[in-house]
Design an enzyme around this catalytic site. Structure first.
Site, short mmCIF file in Angstrom:
data_model
loop_
_atom_site.label_atom_id
_atom_site.label_comp_id
_atom_site.label_asym_id
_atom_site.label_seq_id
_atom_site.Cartn_x
_atom_site.Cartn_y
_atom_site.Cartn_z
N THR A 42 -25.69 -53.77 15.03
CA THR A 42 -26.42 -54.05 13.80
C THR A 42 -26.07 -53.06 12.70
O THR A 42 -25.79 -53.45 11.57
CB THR A 42 -27.94 -54.01 14.07
OG1 THR A 42 -28.29 -55.09 14.93
CG2 THR A 42 -28.72 -54.14 12.78
N CYS A 43 -26.08 -51.78 13.00
CA CYS A 43 -25.88 -50.77 11.96
C CYS A 43 -24.55 -50.95 11.25
O CYS A 43 -24.48 -50.92 10.02
CB CYS A 43 -25.96 -49.37 12.57
SG CYS A 43 -25.74 -48.06 11.35
N CYS A 48 -27.33 -50.85 8.41
CA CYS A 48 -27.41 -49.68 7.54
C CYS A 48 -26.11 -49.35 6.82
O CYS A 48 -26.14 -48.92 5.66
CB CYS A 48 -27.91 -48.47 8.33
SG CYS A 48 -27.19 -48.27 9.96
N LYS A 51 -25.36 -52.06 4.07
CA LYS A 51 -26.47 -51.97 3.12
C LYS A 51 -26.33 -50.73 2.26
O LYS A 51 -26.56 -50.78 1.03
CB LYS A 51 -27.79 -51.97 3.87
CG LYS A 51 -29.02 -51.92 2.98
CD LYS A 51 -30.28 -52.10 3.81
CE LYS A 51 -30.34 -51.12 4.94
NZ LYS A 51 -31.53 -51.32 5.80
N TYR A 99 -14.35 -49.18 16.11
CA TYR A 99 -15.18 -49.13 17.32
C TYR A 99 -14.44 -49.77 18.49
O TYR A 99 -14.52 -49.29 19.63
CB TYR A 99 -16.50 -49.85 17.08
CG TYR A 99 -17.58 -48.98 16.50
CD1 TYR A 99 -18.72 -48.67 17.25
CD2 TYR A 99 -17.49 -48.45 15.22
CE1 TYR A 99 -19.72 -47.86 16.73
CE2 TYR A 99 -18.49 -47.65 14.69
CZ TYR A 99 -19.60 -47.35 15.45
OH TYR A 99 -20.58 -46.54 14.93
N ALA A 115 -23.13 -62.19 27.70
CA ALA A 115 -23.36 -61.94 29.12
C ALA A 115 -24.86 -61.98 29.40
O ALA A 115 -25.67 -61.50 28.59
CB ALA A 115 -22.80 -60.59 29.53
N TYR A 178 -38.86 -50.71 5.23
CA TYR A 178 -37.68 -50.08 4.64
C TYR A 178 -36.60 -51.09 4.28
O TYR A 178 -35.93 -50.95 3.25
CB TYR A 178 -37.12 -48.99 5.57
CG TYR A 178 -36.40 -49.48 6.80
CD1 TYR A 178 -35.02 -49.61 6.81
CD2 TYR A 178 -37.10 -49.82 7.96
CE1 TYR A 178 -34.34 -50.06 7.93
CE2 TYR A 178 -36.44 -50.26 9.09
CZ TYR A 178 -35.06 -50.38 9.07
OH TYR A 178 -34.40 -50.84 10.18
N ILE A 179 -36.42 -52.14 5.08
CA ILE A 179 -35.40 -53.14 4.76
C ILE A 179 -35.76 -53.87 3.47
O ILE A 179 -34.92 -54.06 2.59
CB ILE A 179 -35.23 -54.14 5.93
CG1 ILE A 179 -34.70 -53.43 7.17
CG2 ILE A 179 -34.30 -55.28 5.53
CD1 ILE A 179 -34.62 -54.31 8.41
N GLU A 182 -35.37 -51.50 0.41
CA GLU A 182 -33.98 -51.20 0.07
C GLU A 182 -33.32 -52.37 -0.63
O GLU A 182 -32.63 -52.18 -1.65
CB GLU A 182 -33.23 -50.81 1.34
CG GLU A 182 -33.64 -49.43 1.85
CD GLU A 182 -33.09 -49.09 3.23
OE1 GLU A 182 -33.13 -47.90 3.60
OE2 GLU A 182 -32.63 -50.01 3.94
N ARG A 205 -45.50 -48.50 5.49
CA ARG A 205 -46.46 -47.89 6.42
C ARG A 205 -45.77 -46.87 7.31
O ARG A 205 -44.67 -47.10 7.79
CB ARG A 205 -47.12 -48.96 7.29
CG ARG A 205 -48.14 -49.81 6.56
CD ARG A 205 -48.86 -50.73 7.52
NE ARG A 205 -47.91 -51.60 8.23
CZ ARG A 205 -48.25 -52.36 9.26
NH1 ARG A 205 -49.47 -52.34 9.73
NH2 ARG A 205 -47.34 -53.13 9.84
N GLY A 263 -39.65 -57.19 9.72
CA GLY A 263 -39.50 -56.44 10.95
C GLY A 263 -38.46 -57.04 11.88
O GLY A 263 -37.91 -58.11 11.63
N HIS A 437 -29.66 -22.43 -7.23
CA HIS A 437 -29.99 -22.89 -8.58
C HIS A 437 -28.71 -23.18 -9.38
O HIS A 437 -27.73 -22.47 -9.25
CB HIS A 437 -30.80 -21.80 -9.28
CG HIS A 437 -31.20 -22.16 -10.67
ND1 HIS A 437 -32.23 -23.03 -10.96
CD2 HIS A 437 -30.69 -21.75 -11.87
CE1 HIS A 437 -32.34 -23.15 -12.26
NE2 HIS A 437 -31.43 -22.39 -12.84
N GLU A 442 -33.73 -26.65 -4.40
CA GLU A 442 -34.37 -25.33 -4.51
C GLU A 442 -35.90 -25.45 -4.56
O GLU A 442 -36.60 -24.48 -4.24
CB GLU A 442 -33.86 -24.58 -5.73
CG GLU A 442 -34.29 -25.17 -7.07
CD GLU A 442 -33.76 -24.37 -8.26
OE1 GLU A 442 -33.88 -23.11 -8.24
OE2 GLU A 442 -33.23 -24.98 -9.19
#
Length: 448
Positions: A42-43, A48, A51, A99, A115, A178-179, A182, A205, A263, A437, A442
């Protein structure tokens, strides 16, 4: 000779499955992995990474607007969705190949088909081939949840959003996690009219309330419209291809795209867990012990499918710990405390440790230090948006229990702060650190 075809057979080649497979192979195990779609999970494929690339692309809208304040003249600005979309998808192709190469370099055999489990030591591929393994690892991740209402078939999820043929002029997003936040930021920055509808009356939440409130204020000022306590009840396709969406008791809204971001649930349907005596939990998750072992001694599970913490770095750690424990004779467990997380909204927010509310419930006597400031970049560009940094401190021990940030580059800054929280450093330790700075970071060591 082994009694099995493989020492380890992994179902799912996402972040957790790939890490577990290659590490097990490095420990000397004979390993195979099955993946029904693409290697990376998925990522990498639909989450992610692509995205975040869309987030980067959308940031140029603001950067180009601000350029004039820095002496740049940018004429003829325009945006082409297809260019950004196709560039992102090409990078997904690159990562899929990377990958795949990682598995190949480590001698892991790959089956690019589904599988299913047929017993404690056996799986069946979609082609019909039966394979046996001493140990089976389930790492199939999670899948977007679709609520039930008339017309839901017209909606898309985060799986399909990366393949939109054109940038929608009007987008309605259901959900406020979050999805949802974003993608709301991405589409808003790219010029779409964005409406967020949610079944509850709050966003994000689990994150600190002060940050959630600040993000809500900023995104509303940027033009995102919110309708709370308004879940979608119907979506009707119009003759022109647009959709009429009814949410709660509000009047129907005409939009071009409806994105459901309510979700994700463990992707265990049809996996054959019952053939090994494994009973999923209420959400479909696979129950496991601290070593990721299921109720069937020869079958393990890592990542989102266990619904412990649905984060890619957590799945990777679980995969590593599993391989080291089972094949490396180095028993390991994963520590789930002080896990940093971020929302790449616009502006982004990030947090680690306890929120103010959680800290008060657990420790009672806490001190809260904040810095509410206008980032230098916003001042120069004439933007009124303010950042907010927050330290939650145990008043009895002075230990920093949580760090929570909203503002430009908040996730990048938080990673270092997360080390401090994990290490149990105190507010005195923060105060004793010389400020860097000028920087936003900071502010973390200047709060009084």
């Amino acid at each position: 000779m082994s009694d099995y075809d493989y020492d380890l057979f992994t179902i799912g080649a996402g972040s957790g499955g790939v890490r577990a497979s290659r590490v097990a192979a490095a420990h000397g195990a004979k390993v195979a992995v099955a993946e029904e779609y693409r290697v990376g999970g998925t990522c990498v494929i639909r989450g992610c990474v692509p995205k975040k690339l869309l987030v980067y692309g959308s940031h140029f809208a603001e950067e180009l607007q601000d350029a004039a304040h820095y002496g740049w003249t940018v004429a003829g600005m325009s945006f082409d969705w297809a260019t950004l979309r196709d560039t992102v998808l090409r990078d997904v192709d690159r990562l899929n190949a990377a990958y795949t190469q990682t598995l190949e370099n480590n001698g892991v055999e790959r089956f690019l088909e589904r599988a299913t489990i047929t017993g404690p030591h056996s799986v069946r591929l979609a082609s019909g081939r039966e394979i046996t393994a001493k140990v089976i690892l389930v790492a199939v991740g999670a899948w977007p949840v679709l609520p039930e209402f008339p017309g839901v078939e017209h909606c898309i999820t985060s799986n399909e959003v990366f393949h939109l043929p054109e940038l929608p002029r009007r987008v309605l997003i259901q959900g406020a996690g979050y999805i949802a936040m974003e993608f709301a930021g991405i589409f808003n920055a790219l010029g779409s009219q964005v409406t967020v509808v949610n079944r509850s009356d709050q966003i994000l939440r689990g994150y600190d309330e002060s940050l959630r409130d600040r993000l809500l204020q900023i995104t509303m000022a940027r033009g995102i419209e919110y309708k709370f306590n308004c879940p979608i009840t119907e979506v009707v396709r119009q003759d022109d291809g647009s959709f009429l969406v009814t949410a709660g008791r509000k009047d129907p809204v005409a939009v071009d795209t409806v994105l459901i971001a309510t979700g994700r649930k463990p992707n265990t349907a049809g996996l054959g867990l019952e053939n090994a005596g494994i009973v999923p939990g209420e959400k479909g998750e696979i129950p496991v012990d601290e070593h990721s072992r299921t109720t069937c001694p020869s079958i393990y599970a890592v990542g989102d499918v266990t619904d412990r913490v649905q984060l890619t770095p957590v799945a990777i750690r679980e995969g590593q710990a599993f391989a080291d424990t089972v094949f490396g004779n180095m028993p390991r467990t994963v520590d789930y405390t002080c896990i940093p997380s971020a929302v790449f909204s616009q502006p982004p927010l990030a947090g680690v440790g306890l929120t103010e509310g959680q800290a008060r419930n657990r420790h009672g006597n806490v001190k809260v230090f904040t810095s509410d400031f206008r980032p230098m970049k916003n001042v120069f560009a004439g933007r009124m948006e303010r950042g907010l940094y927050k330290l939650v401190v145990d008043a009895n021990t002075d230990r920093v229990l949580g760090v929570h940030l909203i503002g430009p580059e908040a996730p990048e800054i938080l990673q270092a702060a997360a080390i401090a929280v994990k290490a149990g450093l105190t507010k005195v330790d923060f105060d004793a650190t010389v400020a860097l700075h000028p920087s936003m970071a900071e502010e973390l060591v200047l709060m009084k």
